[in-house]
Design an enzyme around this catalytic site. Sequence first.
Site, short mmCIF file in Angstrom:
data_model
loop_
_atom_site.label_atom_id
_atom_site.label_comp_id
_atom_site.label_asym_id
_atom_site.label_seq_id
_atom_site.Cartn_x
_atom_site.Cartn_y
_atom_site.Cartn_z
N LYS A 1 -24.56 68.61 14.37
CA LYS A 1 -24.54 69.55 13.25
C LYS A 1 -23.73 68.95 12.11
O LYS A 1 -22.67 68.36 12.34
CB LYS A 1 -23.89 70.87 13.65
N TYR B 1 -25.80 74.50 7.37
CA TYR B 1 -25.65 73.33 8.23
C TYR B 1 -26.99 72.79 8.67
O TYR B 1 -27.96 73.51 8.83
CB TYR B 1 -24.73 73.61 9.43
N ASP C 1 -21.22 86.63 21.32
CA ASP C 1 -19.95 85.91 21.29
C ASP C 1 -18.84 86.69 22.00
O ASP C 1 -17.98 86.11 22.65
CB ASP C 1 -19.55 85.58 19.86
N HIS D 1 -20.69 77.83 19.95
CA HIS D 1 -22.10 77.65 20.28
C HIS D 1 -22.45 76.17 20.50
O HIS D 1 -21.85 75.29 19.89
CB HIS D 1 -23.00 78.18 19.16
#
Length: 184
Positions: A73, A133, A171, A63
Site C-alpha cells: 500500500k 492509497y 474493527d 487491516h
Amino acid sequence: MIEIRPTMLEGVLEIMPTRLSDARGFFSETYNAARLVQSGVDLTFVQDNHSLSARRGVLRGLHYQLPPRAQDKLVRVIRGAIFDVAVDIRRSSPTFAQWVGLELSAEKWNQLLVPKGFAHGFVTLTENTEVVYKVTDYYSPEHDRSIRYDDPNIAIKWPTAFVDLLLSEKDRTAAGLDEIEVFA
C-alpha cells in the site's frame, strides 16, 4: 523529485514528493513509477482507494490481505491528518509484532509505503480527513483480515487525546494477533 526515507522497520518507507509552489498554488508529482524504481521501489499498483472520515478519532484498521492476494500500500492524505501505523505480521521476521507510526498530513505532503507482510491502520487527527492509497492487488474478501487495534501483543501507542474512538464493527470485533492467520 521524490525523497525516500527509511523507517525503523525494513521495507516500510516514508516517501516525500516534491511540491512546487507559486502564487497560483502548487504542483506535485505524487507518484512516478520510474522514479520509485530508481530508488529501489519496484511495484505495480492496480487499484486506488479513497476514504473520508468526517470526525477526529475515526480508527480504521489494522487491516491486511493474506497471500496470494497480499497487498503493498502507498498511503497519502489529501485533506487533514492521520496517525498512520504499519505492523510487521511476518512470524519469521526478527521484527514480528513491532510497529512504526507517523503522522501523514496534507500539510506535510508525505506518504507511507506499507509492504506485504504488514498490517495497516490509522486514526484521524482532524475532521474531514481524506486518505487516498494505492494497492498492488485487488480487494479480496476471502483474504481480507483484521487485527485488534489495541492488541497488547503489539501495544501501539495511538494518540491519547481521543476518549471516544469511532470504529467499524469489523474493527471493534477483530481478533488478537495470537488468534489470527498471518504471514509465515
